[in-house]
Every structure is written in structure tokens, then in C-alpha cells.
Design a protein around this motif. Structure first.
Motif, PDB file in Angstrom:
ATOM      1  N   ASP A 162      82.003  51.673  19.139  1.00 44.43           N
ATOM      2  CA  ASP A 162      82.933  52.675  18.627  1.00 44.43           C
ATOM      3  C   ASP A 162      83.479  52.290  17.261  1.00 44.43           C
ATOM      4  O   ASP A 162      83.841  53.150  16.455  1.00 44.43           O
ATOM      5  N   LYS A 165      81.903  53.910  14.307  1.00 37.18           N
ATOM      6  CA  LYS A 165      82.124  55.339  14.064  1.00 37.18           C
ATOM      7  C   LYS A 165      83.058  55.588  12.888  1.00 37.18           C
ATOM      8  O   LYS A 165      83.070  56.692  12.334  1.00 37.18           O
ATOM      9  N   ASP A 169      79.080  58.127  12.196  1.00 38.91           N
ATOM     10  CA  ASP A 169      79.403  58.863  13.425  1.00 38.91           C
ATOM     11  C   ASP A 169      78.165  58.992  14.304  1.00 38.91           C
ATOM     12  O   ASP A 169      77.581  60.059  14.453  1.00 38.91           O
TER      13      ASP A 169
END
Length: 396
Positions: A162, A165, A169
Motif C-alpha cells: 500500500d 500507492k 496506484d
């Protein structure tokens, strides 16, 4: 005369002790051996601290990357000569769902489960670390303390990704594949690739990065993007790593770039401050997985590299317009200067041959594990293990 005789005796002894070149091949996975699987792909190989050789692959009940896939492992305790039966080593309990980006593709069966992109690392303390993915959407970590006989319960580490991101993305993720490395300071480094899933096979566009652990796999962290996707560096993805003798980590990167060469990038710690990517003119890129490993025996510290050394058609190594870069001619190269040059290159499999990984046993035997077939294709009808020595590689 005595010194001369002594020198002559030493020379004769050295010649007598020189190993004879040898090359042996055997198939570890062949289509038809198990009716449950019709493709074996993504081979990986590593030698543990105790000397056990572990060879693994994706076993597919279907052809595509999104089909029903299991991860199978075989073990050898005699330098890669004989092998245990295949064992399935990745299982995540509970309900599973297909990556939404896979559902945009044709002929994707929502009931099939995809385990993908296994990576194994041989720790100096004897532990074998393993990472794998589920549906190109979730990542897991597990370990073995008995040389691959049994494995711990998988722990999800998707949250590690994560962090990426903020910069990219991603909707599709993958570790490795192939084996990866432990640095001299104990850090575990695993190359990864990430995609927004909007392009071909939901794997493009893509970028390459690494994740790392400084506590023997208990926690994982995201590094920097190592190779972005640009007009020059197109869709960097499947990547292998090696630590150089000066301590830096070098990534060797597959891409779909127009230069048709492997991309190389370095970092002081395997995670941050990556150099500007460069194409290695000596390493052709037919858009295929490669293998890299250090050979450290007999007072020599070398780097070995394997991939299909082929660009079909064209002049001066450039493919003709419209020509595909066929996966064939898997070759092994040798560098004596930390990957700056590759003066030795020897063909291992002149026919159709695909993904490969490479390892070195404690006895100094070189093992190249690769896809092979009588017919062209993205994957072979067999995963073949070649055992050979440095003398064979350097023999002209």
C-alpha cells in the motif's frame, strides 16, 4: 634441476586435478506426468544453507496467468542428482475472489484460484523464506526451518504494498519471480512489479521496485520505485537481484523497451537511491524471465546470468518489424567484473526454451532450471534442470 622438477610436478598435479567439463540434463516437471496440470511454468531454484536444492514452479490447470495455478516444489539432497516427488506448498485458507481486473479479460473462470509468482530466499541461518501472491492482488509470506519439508502458516503482507500507492496506484502486484537474495547485513530483498492493470493481460503498464525485511521476514517494507514506466523504459516487470562485491544491489530487469536489451539499475541498500536505469548491450531481451546468481568457489567470485539469448530476425541484433522475439536459445553468461562485461556466453538449449533460474551448489555445480519444448511457445512442455560445471561453461 630440483626446483625445475618440483615446478613440473606441481604443474602436472594441477592438470591432473582439473575437473573434466560435464553437462547433464533431466526433466523435473513434464506435461503429462500429472493429469491435473497441463502447463508447468515460472521455474525457480535455490540452494539452502544446508546444501539442499529446492526447485519449484507454477503448475497450471489451464494456459493463462489467471487460470487455476498451484505452486509445486521438489527437493534434492545430493547436489541436484535425484529429487523428491512434487509437493504443493502454498495454501491460503478461507474464501477467495478473482482480481476485478482479471474479470475484464475474456475466458477468465471466476471459480479458479491463482497462486502466482513464488519467490524463495535461502537465509544464512538455514531458514528458507518464501513469498507468493494470490490473484495478483494479495501477497503472503511463509517460512521453512527444515529445508522445505514443511512450511509455516502464510501471513498476509499486502499492506506492505500500500505504501507504493502514494507513488503508483497499482491494481495488480507480483513478487519476483525466481529466487531472491539476502544481503551481507542480513537484509532480505525481493524485487516486485506493480501494474495499474489497464493494459494487456491486466499486467500493463508496469513498474519495478523492491520490498525488504530487516528482521528475517517478520515485517516487510516498501522501497523506492527502481524503474518507472517511460517511453524509453517500457513496462519493466519480472526482475532478478544480486549483491555486488562492493555492497550495492543490482537489479536485472525484463521490459518491453525498444532497445531489446535487459535493463540494469543499482542501489546502495537494495531499496532506495536507485541509479538511472541503463540497457546492457550484451544482454538481449526477448521479453522473458532471466536468472542471475553469484559463483563463489575456488577463489573466484563471478556472476552467472541465464535467459533466451535471441532476437529473431533483423540486422545487428534488432528484430525485423512484425517479428516476434521467440523464446529459444537459453544461454548462460559469465562476468568476471561484476556485470560490467560478459565475455563468456554458452548455449544451453538451442531450441525453444523459456523462463530460467540459476543456482550454484556447495560443491560448485551450476544448476540452470528452465522451460524447454519441441515447439515454440511462451512455456515449455517440460521444466528441465541442467547440471554443469564451470569447466563446461568456459570450454570453447
Amino acid at each position: 634441476m630440483k626446483p625445475l622438477l618440483a615446478s613440473l610436478t606441481l604443474c602436472l598435479a594441477a592438470l591432473a586435478s582439473a575437473a573434466e567439463p560435464f553437462l547433464e540434463k533431466q526433466n523435473l516437471f513434464t506435461v503429462g506426468d500429472d493429469p491435473a496440470y497441463n502447463i508447468y511454468h515460472i521455474p525457480g531454484i535455490v540452494v539452502t544453507a544446508k546444501g539442499t536444492v529446492l526447485a519449484w514452479c507454477e503448475a497450471r490447470k489451464g494456459g493463462g496467468d489467471w487460470s487455476d495455478i498451484r505452486i509445486l516444489l521438489r527437493r534434492s539432497t545430493d547436489d541436484g542428482k535425484t529429487w523428491s516427488a512434487p509437493q504443493s506448498i502454498a495454501d491460503v485458507p478461507g474464501p477467495k475472489q478473482k482480481n476485478p481486473f482479471a474479470l475484464r479479460l475474456k475466458n477468465v473462470d471466476t471459480t479458479q484460484v491463482t497462486y502466482n509468482n513464488p519467490v524463495l530466499i535461502a537465509d544464512k541461518d538455514g531458514t528458507v523464506h518464501m513469498l507468493f501472491c494470490l490473484e495478483y492482488e494479495r501477497a503472503f509470506y511463509q517460512r521453512s526451518t527444515d529445508d522445505g519439508l514443511t512450511w509455516s502458516k502464510p501471513v498476509e503482507i499486502t499492506a506492505t504494498f500500500d505504501t507504493f500507492k502514494k507513488h503508483y496506484d497499482w491494481k495488480v502486484l507480483a513478487t519476483g519471480p525466481n529466487h531472491s537474495i539476502q544481503l551481507n547485513n542480513g537484509r532480505l530483498v525481493v524485487p516486485v512489479w506493480l501494474s495499474t492493470g489497464e493494459g494487456g493481460n491486466a499486467h500493463r503498464p508496469s513498474v519495478t521496485a523492491t520490498i525488504y525485511s530487516d528482521d528475517q521476514g517478520k515485517s516487510w517494507h516498501a522501497g523506492d520505485i527502481a524503474v518507472p514506466c517511460t517511453d524509453e523504459w517500457i513496462n519493466p516487470n519480472e526482475t532478478v537481484a544480486i549483491q555486488l562485491n562492493d555492497g550495492r544491489v543490482m537489479l536485472n530487469v525484463r521490459s518491453e523497451s525498444k532497445a531489446h536489451r535487459r535493463l540494469v539499475v543499482t542501489s546502495p541498500d537494495g531499496a532506495t537511491n536507485w541509479s538511472t536505469p541503463k540497457f546492457d548491450e550484451a544482454l538481449l531481451e526477448p521479453i522473458c524471465m532471466a536468472g542471475i546468481v553469484r559463483y563463489d568457489h575456488g577463489g573466484q567470485s563471478l556472476i552467472l546470468f541465464s535467459n533466451p539469448h535471441n532476437l529473431e530476425g533483423g540486422r545487428e541484433g534488432q528484430p525485423e518489424p512484425g517479428k516476434s522475439r521467440a523464446r529459444k536459445n537459453v544461454s548462460v553468461k559469465l562476468s568476471r567484473d561484476e556485470g560490467q562485461t560478459w565475455p563468456v556466453s554458452k548455449v544451453l538449449e538451442p531450441g525453444p526454451s523459456m523462463y530460467s533460474d540459476i543456482a550454484v551448489t556447495h560443491a560448485g555445480t551450476i544448476l540452470c532450471f528452465y522451460g524447454s519444448s519441441a515447439r515454440p511457445g511462451f512455456a515449455g512442455s517440460s521444466l528441465t534442470l541442467a547440471r554443469f560445471n564451470l569447466e563446461w561453461l568456459q570450454e570453447k
